[in-house]
Design a protein around this motif. Sequence first.
Motif, PDB file in Angstrom:
ATOM      1  N   GLU A   1      63.431 146.223 -85.014  1.00 40.27           N
ATOM      2  CA  GLU A   1      63.191 146.864 -84.106  1.00 40.27           C
ATOM      3  C   GLU A   1      63.139 148.679 -84.315  1.00 40.27           C
ATOM      4  O   GLU A   1      63.611 149.151 -85.103  1.00 40.27           O
TER       5      GLU A   1
ATOM      6  N   LEU B   1      64.548 138.359 -83.321  1.00 44.28           N
ATOM      7  CA  LEU B   1      64.088 139.231 -82.510  1.00 44.28           C
ATOM      8  C   LEU B   1      62.955 138.777 -81.670  1.00 44.28           C
ATOM      9  O   LEU B   1      62.743 139.191 -80.697  1.00 44.28           O
ATOM     10  N   THR B   2      62.198 137.852 -82.386  1.00 44.05           N
ATOM     11  CA  THR B   2      61.181 137.084 -81.664  1.00 44.05           C
ATOM     12  C   THR B   2      61.528 136.424 -80.250  1.00 44.05           C
ATOM     13  O   THR B   2      61.139 136.711 -79.124  1.00 44.05           O
TER      14      THR B   2
ATOM     15  N   LEU C   1      64.201 137.470 -78.583  1.00 45.15           N
ATOM     16  CA  LEU C   1      64.502 138.530 -77.753  1.00 45.15           C
ATOM     17  C   LEU C   1      63.356 139.175 -77.098  1.00 45.15           C
ATOM     18  O   LEU C   1      63.311 139.299 -75.930  1.00 45.15           O
ATOM     19  N   TYR C   2      62.142 139.441 -77.795  1.00 46.25           N
ATOM     20  CA  TYR C   2      61.264 140.250 -77.213  1.00 46.25           C
ATOM     21  C   TYR C   2      60.183 139.229 -76.611  1.00 46.25           C
ATOM     22  O   TYR C   2      59.495 139.638 -75.868  1.00 46.25           O
TER      23      TYR C   2
ATOM     24  N   PRO D   1      60.097 135.748 -76.104  1.00 49.87           N
ATOM     25  CA  PRO D   1      60.469 134.322 -75.712  1.00 49.87           C
ATOM     26  C   PRO D   1      59.194 133.445 -75.416  1.00 49.87           C
ATOM     27  O   PRO D   1      59.194 132.194 -75.730  1.00 49.87           O
TER      28      PRO D   1
ATOM     29  N   ASP E   1      57.954 147.685 -76.605  1.00 47.56           N
ATOM     30  CA  ASP E   1      59.317 147.211 -76.035  1.00 47.56           C
ATOM     31  C   ASP E   1      59.045 146.291 -74.655  1.00 47.56           C
ATOM     32  O   ASP E   1      58.906 147.035 -73.674  1.00 47.56           O
ATOM     33  N   CYS E   2      58.854 145.076 -75.102  1.00 49.24           N
ATOM     34  CA  CYS E   2      58.478 144.115 -73.608  1.00 49.24           C
ATOM     35  C   CYS E   2      59.461 143.275 -73.109  1.00 49.24           C
ATOM     36  O   CYS E   2      59.233 142.560 -72.394  1.00 49.24           O
ATOM     37  N   ARG E   3      60.709 143.781 -73.484  1.00 44.81           N
ATOM     38  CA  ARG E   3      61.758 142.960 -73.040  1.00 44.81           C
ATOM     39  C   ARG E   3      61.826 143.450 -71.275  1.00 44.81           C
ATOM     40  O   ARG E   3      61.869 144.665 -71.063  1.00 44.81           O
ATOM     41  N   GLY E   4      61.982 142.253 -70.627  1.00 44.04           N
ATOM     42  CA  GLY E   4      61.859 142.621 -69.198  1.00 44.04           C
ATOM     43  C   GLY E   4      60.628 142.578 -68.550  1.00 44.04           C
ATOM     44  O   GLY E   4      60.312 142.317 -67.362  1.00 44.04           O
ATOM     45  N   TRP E   5      59.584 142.569 -69.275  1.00 44.45           N
ATOM     46  CA  TRP E   5      58.014 142.201 -69.020  1.00 44.45           C
ATOM     47  C   TRP E   5      57.846 140.606 -68.577  1.00 44.45           C
ATOM     48  O   TRP E   5      58.766 139.789 -69.280  1.00 44.45           O
TER      49      TRP E   5
END
Lengths: 274, 181, 767
Positions: free
Chosen positions: A72, A93-94, A96-97, A99, A173-177
Amino acid sequence: MEPVNNEVTERQAVRVMRPESPRQAVSFAKRFRAPYIAGGTWLQPSCERDRQWPVHLVALNPDWPGFRGIQETEDGLSIGALTTLDELARHPLTALYLPPLSGLINRVAGPGVRHLGTVGGNLLAGGDLSALALALGTEVDVVEGKGSNRRPLARWFQDRPASDLLRSVTVPDCRGWGVSVEKLGYRERFSPTRATVACVHAGLQVQLAVCGEGGPGRLMVTEAMLRDEGIRELTDLAIVVDSELETLGWHDTRLRLAVRRMLESGLMEVTRGA
Amino acid sequence: MSDHYQVPETPAQENISFELNGEAVTRSAPSGETLLDILRESGQITSARAGCRVGRCGACQVLLDGRAVPSCLVMAWQLPGHHVETVEGLNKDPDFLSVRDALASESALQCGYCTPGFAVSLVAGIRQRRQGSTVDLTESVAGNLCRCTGYGGLRRAIDQLSAPGYPDEADGQGASLSEEQ
Amino acid sequence: MAHENSPGGVGNLVTLDGDSIRNATSGMDLAQRIEGRLAYATDQRDLSGLLYGAILRSACAHALITRVDISKALEMPGVHAVIKANDVPGLNCFGIVIRDQPVFCDERVRYEGDAIAAVAADTPEQARAALDAIEVDYQPLPVVSDAALAEQQTALHNSHEKHGGSNLLARETLECGDLDDAFSRCAVIVEHHYQTPRQMHAFMETEGGVAIPDGKGGVLFRVGCQSGHRDAEQLADILGVAHEQVTVESTVTGGAFGGKDELTVQPAAGLLALKTGRPVMIHLDRFESCRTGMKRHPVSVKMTTGCDAEGRLLAHKAEAILDTGAYASLGPAVLENYLDHATAPLYRIEAYRVSGRLVYTNNGVCGAFRGFGGNQATFAVESQLDELAHGLGIEPAALRRINLRSPGDAGSRNQTVRWTAPPAGVLAAAVASPLWSRPDTDTGRWLTGTGMAMGAQGNGLGDGLPDSGGGRISLSPAGRICVEFGFSDYGQNIVESIIRSVCNGVGCREADVEVLLGSSRGPDSGPTSASRSTVLVHGVLASILPRWMDVVRGHASRVSGHPEEGLAFGPGGVFFNGRQVLSYRELAESASPDEMAASASQDFPVAPDSGQPVGRYLQLQIATVARVAVDRLTGRVRVTDLHHVTAAGRVIYPPGYLGQIEGAAVMGQGMALTEDMTTRDGSYLADNLDQYLIPTFHDAPLQRVDVLDDTPEDDPFPVRGVGELGIEAVAPAITAAIEAATGVRVRRLPVDPGDLLVAMAAKEQTL
């Protein structure tokens, strides 16, 4: 572009240069007009097929800083170009970021090839990851003769000197996308991609990309239309997508129909609840 | 401009040292030679077989540092410092023996040319599973082609190997036609 | 085995499941195979003085050769010999039916796999480098690439008087009844075109092996092949030596499926071995195998079929064109079997005329391939029946039920046939498949559907072709009951099947039996093809086992002093009053091997009709029920389940039976969905397994194989060969299931997902 080295040889006579640093690798590549080799899962089949090998290969070293591994950073997720596809798939991390990658990865090459093949190699061959990377707005960190340089993957694809050495890619940072990726192959596993389609709902805007038989590309025109008019009018969307795909080099109308439907389905998925 | 580097002497042939089935070996081979050819030319290894030479059939599958890879895609220069295992070296390995027995009892092979490659992939899958991976064993053979069996026996063998606690508590129940999702 | 009462009360229906396999599997050489210890033809490197051969292939699909210069190649490092057409001492041609394929072309090349020269060198790399140094000048000729137009184009074989200077290699028509009259009475007539692909065998071990000179002018071949005796004859003619000087030992072979029925590397390897006096190994790599090897005949057919208002089939017409490629190989026999199956042998039809034309083109070479033309015909026939049922508004199964033949009926060629179960029973079991009870969902992404098709398949070469085979049994010096046949073993479980038959017949254990196969010095059993081996093995063993046991019992009586009547065969030896009195080894030591041997040969069973036999006497049946899921987004088809109901006599070795059906079915699925060696101007567009895609584990469906065995107790041929049965009905079952899922009928294989998607989209528009 520098002219491609026409000199070829047989497998047994290939000389593999082992540079000590990325800069030296770039220097060798330029001087001998030699291709880089990492996993070699793409290069070897094509050379076997033609029975023609480059006289020199420049071996890349995964131990060079930044070339292998996932971490990260403040810009997002940095993935070393020499990270194998299998390492990418298994990394926490994959999950996490990215899925959706866990659903795709079993359909990228075969398990043996994923142990050898690298993220960089897959991107450069226009493999399955390129659609996802393009749709995410991935940036590349490239070692050139003069130093290193960071730019969007989409731009680098358009104008890429053969000696450019890919060190890493950075996914924002595409978490939540909302992210969806779908592959159409010839069979269930271990198939070259006919069409891989990625849809990303990045907060306010939608980003779309494809790769496969028509080549990798980001669907900028379609994205613009969606930005301006929303995604409710799917009939209009069909026309725009179809013409943009054709412009990008997707000439098989039947395959365009499949891509369109995959895109529509992906859009529904990533915008659901948005 | 960037030619200030000293270009090292780069021979096409080199001495390659690696570990083969637990023993250190050194072979003189062209840098670009495939691991498959290096293994077969020794005459000691016949389990890895050429099926396509482009990494697409799995008949030459071996373990490289414990991971199943097609040996036709591994080049000599990539070998130093690594450990290669073939079924010749696995014949006392308990995971291999479980795999062998499952394949044999379910009649999961006909001509057998592809079978050592399948066995290597399954051993790798079982080892991964033991390390906590949840990967389905069927995914470990996704890169192995078999033209004889239609994979029916392999499916039954994998069911056997996937039974809870296998091999100790294997119940040997195969998937039935009606259990599809 | 799971027993069930079959629907309609017919016969014994048994499901071959995991238990029947595990209880029956003979572990004999399985462990060896899994451990990679079995030496395949291409594993034989430990031969002293071994050289590596390589073959120069044509650079053009069709051209005259104006010059071949090998002088530079001869000077290359490591090279021991370079040979071309004028180095062939005997016949420079081969071919099972017509010897029209040159060993080395000297005037003309007719496909991209044609051989022009060959090299033997110390290493494979040196051999290949020497090939590159051979200079060939070509004068290109127009390429004959469209089978439909081939007869109007330059003849490939104008020197063959037989073909009259045309590309028409063979034509044949089978007919019965007054076709025009029958059509005039039809209430429904359907006419459609069907096309099937140029499928590749894709055996995992590519063609190869070694030729070993004996130093006295003869050669021993150890090459993957299917017919040692026939190959030995052809090779002797090529090498210009007496037949006795050629020995073929067909070693363990990594798959064949018909693709090793014709000579492959043997001619070049043998010639190089004689020229150099050293063993020569040739092993084609996959690229060369794809380019040169046999393929399945692509067939394009127009079929017209009619029935009356009650669904009775009255009239049936087929006009087919088969593309045999550059050389005949087994093409004429494939044409015959295609037509046999095009007559719809399972069904009563008042009148038919099925005709076919077999043409030469520059599109590779086609020859034997599991199914042998039959499954191509069955795809069209079964599709036609579905169309008729649709036209009449009745269930496809109902239409079949009306028309199926009954036991006692003659076959479609008016020959006597011998079934092992009534066709109506096979249909009833298929109709009762659990696959039908799952709902066809039409919401969401995946459209599911279930469909079925039936097929008949005969054992044996058929149509009066010479068809016989023999075997031998003896006691080896080590005390093993040694059984010899000429068949090859390429993984079709023939060894296990022989062992099982011997154990059952003698009462010994598996370890007492040794099977020797595939030597041209051993008994001539005929080719390993046409699902004939199992029938012949069983027939020959039934005849020689009792005789052999008499001989051995008599001998045992003399040695042991016990009366013959009280002696019985058992595990490990001969028993008297339940006690072993002699081991097989002791028996063997007490006599010479020839004293305790028996051999026999028999003709393949044909219909006991007067005149020239036609069609096939021993008939098998299959019904395949397929369930598919079609992706609404892409047109991609997944076959999720295949349920087969088979009637093929008694099951001797359950794992073999099951494996043959399952394996053939997935091969048929490949032909239906992904496999086609397409050509452009005579060049294949795929050359390896990354481009020619056969099914993987994850493409293979769940399968269930049921056996309907009503074989009469007194049937003289209770055991049948099932090597080809499983492929027969798969493709039409899949396309029927696709229609059930999508409403679209696909008539061209492999199913093109793009075409299917477009047709699905058109259907959606009209809804």
